[in-house]
Design a protein around this motif. Structure first.
Motif, PDB file in Angstrom:
ATOM      1  N   ASN A   1      35.390  15.896 -28.648  1.00 52.74           N
ATOM      2  CA  ASN A   1      34.021  16.367 -28.872  1.00 52.74           C
ATOM      3  C   ASN A   1      33.742  16.827 -30.293  1.00 52.74           C
ATOM      4  N   SER A   2      34.737  17.364 -30.972  1.00 50.62           N
ATOM      5  CA  SER A   2      34.496  17.989 -32.276  1.00 50.62           C
ATOM      6  C   SER A   2      35.738  17.858 -33.143  1.00 50.62           C
ATOM      7  N   TYR A   3      35.605  18.298 -34.400  1.00 48.62           N
ATOM      8  CA  TYR A   3      36.744  18.328 -35.303  1.00 48.62           C
ATOM      9  C   TYR A   3      36.905  19.750 -35.836  1.00 48.62           C
ATOM     10  N   ILE A   4      38.128  20.077 -36.218  1.00 46.71           N
ATOM     11  CA  ILE A   4      38.506  21.449 -36.559  1.00 46.71           C
ATOM     12  C   ILE A   4      38.835  21.525 -38.043  1.00 46.71           C
ATOM     13  N   VAL A   5      38.289  22.544 -38.696  1.00 49.68           N
ATOM     14  CA  VAL A   5      38.502  22.734 -40.128  1.00 49.68           C
ATOM     15  C   VAL A   5      38.943  24.164 -40.397  1.00 49.68           C
ATOM     16  N   HIS A   6      39.881  24.335 -41.320  1.00 50.46           N
ATOM     17  CA  HIS A   6      40.262  25.649 -41.851  1.00 50.46           C
ATOM     18  C   HIS A   6      39.970  25.650 -43.348  1.00 50.46           C
ATOM     19  N   VAL A   7      39.369  26.720 -43.833  1.00 47.32           N
ATOM     20  CA  VAL A   7      38.999  26.827 -45.248  1.00 47.32           C
ATOM     21  C   VAL A   7      39.582  28.115 -45.825  1.00 47.32           C
ATOM     22  N   TYR A   8      40.462  27.969 -46.824  1.00 46.75           N
ATOM     23  CA  TYR A   8      41.103  29.114 -47.470  1.00 46.75           C
ATOM     24  C   TYR A   8      41.161  28.920 -48.989  1.00 46.75           C
ATOM     25  N   PRO A   9      40.067  29.114 -49.702  1.00 39.76           N
ATOM     26  CA  PRO A   9      40.136  29.037 -51.166  1.00 39.76           C
ATOM     27  C   PRO A   9      41.081  30.097 -51.725  1.00 39.76           C
TER      28      PRO A   9
ATOM     29  N   TRP B   1      34.140  22.660 -35.859  1.00 41.91           N
ATOM     30  CA  TRP B   1      34.668  23.960 -35.434  1.00 41.91           C
ATOM     31  C   TRP B   1      35.411  24.538 -36.637  1.00 41.91           C
ATOM     32  N   LEU B   2      34.788  25.475 -37.315  1.00 40.34           N
ATOM     33  CA  LEU B   2      35.406  26.130 -38.477  1.00 40.34           C
ATOM     34  C   LEU B   2      36.179  27.333 -37.939  1.00 40.34           C
ATOM     35  N   THR B   3      37.360  27.058 -37.389  1.00 40.11           N
ATOM     36  CA  THR B   3      38.050  28.070 -36.588  1.00 40.11           C
ATOM     37  C   THR B   3      38.873  29.055 -37.406  1.00 40.11           C
ATOM     38  N   GLU B   4      39.029  28.806 -38.718  1.00 43.27           N
ATOM     39  CA  GLU B   4      39.647  29.798 -39.599  1.00 43.27           C
ATOM     40  C   GLU B   4      39.013  29.689 -40.972  1.00 43.27           C
ATOM     41  N   TRP B   5      38.538  30.814 -41.486  1.00 42.49           N
ATOM     42  CA  TRP B   5      38.096  30.841 -42.883  1.00 42.49           C
ATOM     43  C   TRP B   5      38.302  32.231 -43.442  1.00 42.49           C
ATOM     44  N   ASN B   6      38.672  32.269 -44.692  1.00 40.79           N
ATOM     45  CA  ASN B   6      38.831  33.537 -45.405  1.00 40.79           C
ATOM     46  C   ASN B   6      39.298  33.214 -46.824  1.00 40.79           C
ATOM     47  N   LEU B   7      39.387  34.239 -47.611  1.00 40.00           N
ATOM     48  CA  LEU B   7      40.017  34.134 -48.926  1.00 40.00           C
ATOM     49  C   LEU B   7      41.529  34.071 -48.727  1.00 40.00           C
ATOM     50  N   SER B   8      42.167  33.096 -49.357  1.00 38.08           N
ATOM     51  CA  SER B   8      43.624  33.012 -49.263  1.00 38.08           C
ATOM     52  C   SER B   8      44.241  34.041 -50.195  1.00 38.08           C
ATOM     53  N   HIS B   9      44.978  34.991 -49.633  1.00 41.88           N
ATOM     54  CA  HIS B   9      45.573  36.002 -50.503  1.00 41.88           C
ATOM     55  C   HIS B   9      46.929  36.460 -49.967  1.00 41.88           C
TER      56      HIS B   9
END
Length: 287
Positions: free
Chosen positions: A131-139, A202-210
């Motif tokens: 149904n959907s695709y999953i993305v994680h974003v950690y700049p 589904w943006l199931t994880e996002w935050n600043l990578s630290h």
């Protein structure tokens, strides 16, 4: 199951019901079985927990997570889980793991784009199974090696402005001469919209990578800081703007996480390894 013999899924059920929260589950497709996943979904539903969806794995495009960076191997395994789930619970949505966006001039971009092409094809070929695709974003923001707190904060603030206000990494380079090393917010959302047309993210994880400390190559000391709060605000604004302009594009967005271990927690205990010279507005309490 905990060492005491208690299955902690019952604690999860209690928390979900207390918060009136839906459950977005991650299937253990490397070490688990389809039957275990179906049993977990069945137990949650029997106890009154609504299932928002099932993620078919976690960051499975990574070189150290099970599938040798080969989307064919991943999709073959994911399919067995999806078929079992849809047979038992046809109403439960599934998500396939997409690879994160990397700078377009890097080897990682081509590798991840190949993975995402395979995921996009699977979504189009089997729209009832997936149904959907999953993305994680950690700049990442690498401003730790600064001689003073003021310069560290100035460096971090510059990165945030570039992430928010400039359309692409190449534009950052041409207008500022600064290589931030990861795509901008706008570039990230545009890429996934174009790669997965008419599919929900589904943006199931996002935050600043630290990751904090020298054992993680000093990639950031920004948890508990005003800079982390600034990043969260800017990312939420950009994400909400994209969602309003593109209804249905982002189905779920989950900040990872509010509190936790040495990385990604918005609230963390101060580490002894953090030099005072770059300790930016830390706090131990939230009122």
């Amino acid at each position: 199951t905990l060492p005491s013999g208690r299955n902690f899924i019952f604690d999860f059920i209690e928390d979900a019901k207390a918060d009136d929260a839906k459950a977005l589950l991650v299937a253990n497709i490397i070490y688990g079985t389809p039957a275990e996943m179906v049993a977990q979904v069945s137990l949650l539903k029997q106890n009154g927990v609504e299932i928002a969806g099932v993620e078919l794995g976690n960051e499975t495009s990574a070189e150290n997570i099970g599938f040798e960076e080969n989307p064919v191997l991943y999709l073959a395994k994911a399919r067995t889980f999806a078929l079992a789930l849809k047979s038992a619970h046809p109403d439960v949505k599934t998500g396939l793991v997409a690879a994160p966006l990397r700078p377009t001039n890097s080897p990682a971009f081509a590798k991840n784009d190949t993975w995402n092409t395979a995921i996009a094809n699977a979504l189009s070929t089997d729209p009832t199974l997936y149904n959907s695709y999953i993305v994680h974003v950690y700049p990442q923001v690498k401003c730790d090696n600064q001689p003073s707190r003021e310069l560290a904060f100035e460096c971090a603030s510059e990165y945030t402005g570039y992430m928010k206000n400039i359309n692409s990494l190449s534009e950052v380079m041409s207008t500022t001469g600064k290589n931030i090393g990861f795509p901008t917010f706008k570039e990230t959302f545009v890429y996934f919209q174009q790669k997965f047309p008419n599919k929900k993210m589904w943006l199931t994880e996002w935050n600043l990578s630290h990751w904090a400390g020298p054992q993680y190559q000093g990639s950031g000391y920004y948890s508990n800081s005003l800079f982390n709060a600034l990043f969260v605000g800017l990312f939420r604004n950009e994400m909400n703007k994209v969602a309003v302009e593109n209804p249905g594009f982002i189905e779920y967005a989950i900040q990872h996480n509010i509190t936790g271990f040495a990385a990604y927690g918005l609230i963390n205990e101060k580490l002894n390894s953090e030099p005072e010279s770059i300790c930016i507005c830390k706090t131990r309490t939230v009122s």
